[in-house]
Design an enzyme around this catalytic site. Structure first.
Site, PDB file in Angstrom:
ATOM      1  CG  ASP A   5      -8.115  -1.893   5.615  1.00  8.88           C
ATOM      2  OD1 ASP A   5      -7.821  -1.916   4.402  1.00  8.88           O
ATOM      3  OD2 ASP A   5      -7.759  -0.965   6.365  1.00  8.88           O
ATOM      4  NE  ARG A  29      -5.619   3.547   8.704  1.00  7.81           N
ATOM      5  CZ  ARG A  29      -5.894   4.634   8.004  1.00  7.81           C
ATOM      6  NH1 ARG A  29      -7.069   4.776   7.447  1.00  7.81           N
ATOM      7  NH2 ARG A  29      -4.998   5.583   7.861  1.00  7.81           N
ATOM      8  CE1 TYR A  49      -4.514  -2.095   9.003  1.00 10.74           C
ATOM      9  CE2 TYR A  49      -6.513  -2.649  10.208  1.00 10.74           C
ATOM     10  CZ  TYR A  49      -5.886  -2.059   9.125  1.00 10.74           C
ATOM     11  OH  TYR A  49      -6.642  -1.420   8.174  1.00 10.74           O
ATOM     12  CG  ASP A 106      -2.920  -0.804   5.464  1.00 12.37           C
ATOM     13  OD1 ASP A 106      -1.744  -1.229   5.559  1.00 12.37           O
ATOM     14  OD2 ASP A 106      -3.243   0.357   5.764  1.00 12.37           O
ATOM     15  CD  GLU A 162      -3.169   0.826   2.058  1.00 11.21           C
ATOM     16  OE1 GLU A 162      -3.777   1.790   2.558  1.00 11.21           O
ATOM     17  OE2 GLU A 162      -3.509  -0.354   2.245  1.00 11.21           O
ATOM     18  CE  LYS A 163       0.403   3.544   4.289  1.00 11.75           C
ATOM     19  NZ  LYS A 163      -0.433   2.400   4.699  1.00 11.75           N
TER      20      LYS A 163
END
Length: 668
Positions: A106, A324, A322, A104, A10-11
């Site tokens: 999710d 979130r 994690y 991530d 993701e990043k």
């Protein structure tokens, strides 16, 4: 040098952590490569939903006549600033035989990766790296347990459903209400959001409930009593039902003062004395929402600041799992890692070594419950020590909050004795309550974090008395009080209301549909929704309070209840959960949203709009040619008034001077 297997992160920071474990050390501008593997990264979403005018030139102008806009097919465009990274990923996917989605774990993370795979027409094997933490041990563990891509594909469908519902509501209704308001001379963007608008409604309703609240006076009578041993305690009068409200509060001041005089110099007889042993389990570890609420309450931290801080603890410091997450439980298998987590905590901060030593990691705590696990488990420290010295003050504060909650799970229940005394004074009933700590338990490490009944009552231990004992009255005081309005929302309490909106639903039909967990937005998005409302000046912060501005109230008053009602969005969020679980299809969901949008737009087109004065951004002006409202506009020559009847009427008036090219109404 790119390998057959591509890890899509993701990043960049996430990619570096995974690449290090995989041995992908060859660095390029767009990826890291090793033997047979390539690790590349996004910058969040590389793709974005196409703007309405991409679907046709007729949508370049905001007009009710062109609504609703229903894309078919839906189009995603590459964000201009990340074009180079997208091109690199497209080339890597063209050569890859196996892609590991490592974004991530999710809904949004799944969407970020899968929308790229779809756009690039990747058809090879897909696996899923499901990470709960970014420390080396957690990455190695997850790499050894890759999921089949099919297991998480439904999360992508839910992510698309969320994005398309947001687009349909935002693009169509923002245009509809803004265009209608402009036709009445109001030059202000009227944004309508699927989650943003009902969240604003919560605050508007609360503010108005406070303003309309009429306090009701009531009176408490408290008698101070003595025991034979010389100890004193307080007892409260229990007035008869014919002079109380529904909560038992005395509404008759004269009766309260008469009773106070009556018992002066009297003695109370103990008619019942009951002591019950109470137990309170440790408060569960944090999910993101609960952490944001507690940090707002105890440290006055904003929700977005908490999210940024805990994200840094996760990504930069590798100190917590994690963040979130919407879950406050842990899998039973993670009890076996408890010693490693506690050891890492003590090595991170030797000051907690004593508390760690006192923990019982074999204790069967309620936190370990496989049946309560969602996509993620609760937020806890990782199994590797972190460097407190590299953390900011706020990062240390949040880390300690997370650490303390985890540690508490391995301590005994907090135990206290609750004593209730019933007393009689000349036929009048009095009551006294008290609490006494028996076993500190988990409060030995948390203090009063996670208030229980003992904290809420706020009563000290009562002296020992028995049924039949007489306790002389030392004094009696009548306290004048008033009922209190509901409290203004803070960021913390608004987050809680968004999360638990099902509890606010009054419609009995919807109550049967909504689960207790139905909410507005997700753990990851709620802070951003509140920030957006503040930035758009629909909400304002006054010290710790959140209040609706005049513009915020006017916007809610202007919109139909079906759009502002939190119930509607909660039902949609629940439907997205159904997609994630594979119990509803994306097509079915979007079809329902499309039908709803058609009805909402049609209502504006047929019935118009009553724009409250609070929406206006300044003085209004009537057109000198057709009497329609005029709207402020800008050109290279400066600001001017333009007729909202354009293009049928092209009249303009220079601001601050004479007329600017007034033109008569032209036929079309």
């Amino acid at each position: 040098m790119a390998g057959d297997t591509v890890y899509l992160c993701e990043k960049p920071s996430q990619a570096r952590d995974i690449a290090r474990i995989l041995g992908a050390t060859h660095k390029t501008k767009h990826y890291l490569a090793g033997s047979g593997v390539t690790v590349t990264w996004c910058f969040g979403h590389l793709l974005e939903m196409a703007a309405p005018d991409c679907y046709g030139d007729e949508y370049k102008r905001w007009s009710l006549d062109t609504l609703p806009i229903i894309p078919d097919p839906w189009r995603l465009d590459v964000r201009p600033k990340v074009k180079a990274q997208y091109n690199a990923i497209e080339q890597l996917l063209g050569k890859a035989r196996h892609v590991v989605v490592a974004t991530d774990a999710d809904r949004e993370g799944e969407t970020i990766a899968r929308e790229l795979l779809d756009r690039c027409a990747y058809r090879g094997r897909i696996s899923r790296l499901w990470l709960s933490a970014l420390d080396d041990a957690s990455i190695r563990k997850a790499l050894g347990r890759l999921k089949d891509g099919a297991e998480t594909e439904a999360l992508y469908h839910a992510g698309l459903g969320r994005a398309r519902a947001d687009w349909l509501v935002g693009m169509n209704l923002t245009r509809a209400y803004t265009a209608m308001a402009r036709s009445q001379g109001h030059d202000r963007l009227l944004p309508v959001g699927r989650v943003q608008t009902p969240t604003l409604r919560l605050v508007v309703d609360r503010d108005r409930a406070i303003e309309s609240f009429k306090p009701v006076p009531y009176w408490d009578l408290v008698a101070t009593l003595a025991t034979d041993a010389g100890e004193t305690f307080d007892a409260q009068w229990q007035p008869p039902a014919d002079m109380t409200d529904a909560k038992g509060r005395c509404l008759n001041e004269e009766a309260a003062r008469r009773m106070a005089q009556q018992i002066e110099g009297d003695a109370a007889r103990v008619t019942a004395a009951e002591t019950t042993r109470k137990r309170a389990s440790a408060p569960l570890p944090y999910d993101l929402g609960t952490l944001q609420q507690d940090a707002n309450k105890t440290a006055d931290m904003g929700a977005q600041a908490v999210l940024s801080t805990v994200q840094a603890l996760y990504e930069t410091h590798k100190a917590v799992t994690y963040p979130r997450t919407d879950c406050r439980y842990l899998p039973t298998s993670m009890q076996g890692e408890a010693d490693a987590v506690l050891d890492a905590m003590a090595r991170t901060d030797p000051r907690v070594a004593g508390a760690v030593e006192g923990a019982n990691t074999s204790r069967q705590a309620r936190v370990f419950n496989d049946g309560k696990i969602t996509a993620h488990h609760a937020m806890i420290p990782t199994t590797e020590p972190a460097d407190l010295g590299r953390m900011s003050d706020t990062e240390r504060l949040i880390y300690r909050m997370i650490r303390t909650r985890y540690l508490a799970q391995f301590y005994p229940d907090h135990e206290y004795d609750r004593t209730v005394l019933a007393l009689d004074m000349g036929g009048a009933a009095f009551r006294a309550t008290g609490n006494g700590v028996v076993v500190a338990g988990w409060k030995a490490v948390t203090g009063h974090a996670g208030a229980d009944e003992a904290d809420q009552a706020g009563n000290a231990r009562l002296p020992i008395v028995r049924e039949g004992d007489r306790c002389p009255v030392q004094g009696a005081a009548v306290q004048a009080k008033q009922t209190q309005p509901p409290a203004h929302y803070t960021e913390g309490t608004l987050l809680a209301a968004m999360k638990n909106v099902a509890s606010l639903v009054t419609d009995e039909r919807l109550k049967k549909i909504l689960k207790d967990t139905a909410g507005l937005g997700t753990e990851a998005t709620r802070a951003g929704i509140i920030s957006t409302l503040i930035e758009r000046r629909f909400l304002a912060q006054k010290k710790k309070k959140l209040v609706a501005t005049d513009g915020g109230r006017a916007l809610i008053d202007m919109l139909p209840r079906a759009i502002t009602n939190p119930d509607t969005t909660a039902v949609w969020e629940q439907a997205l959960d159904e997609i994630s679980a594979g119990r509803m299809t994306l097509d079915d969901f979007v079809t329902r949203q499309t039908q709803w949008i058609h009805k909402a737009v049609s209502q504006v087109q047929q019935h118009g709009l009553n724009v409250p004065q609070g929406i206006a951004t300044g003085p209004q002006k009537q057109c000198p040619e057709c009497d329609k409202p005029m709207r402020k506009r800008k050109s290279r020559h400066g600001a001017f008034w333009g007729c909202t009847g354009y293009p049928d009427c092209r009249a303009t008036v220079q601001i601050g001077g004479g007329k600017k090219g007034r033109q008569k109404k032209q036929a079309t």
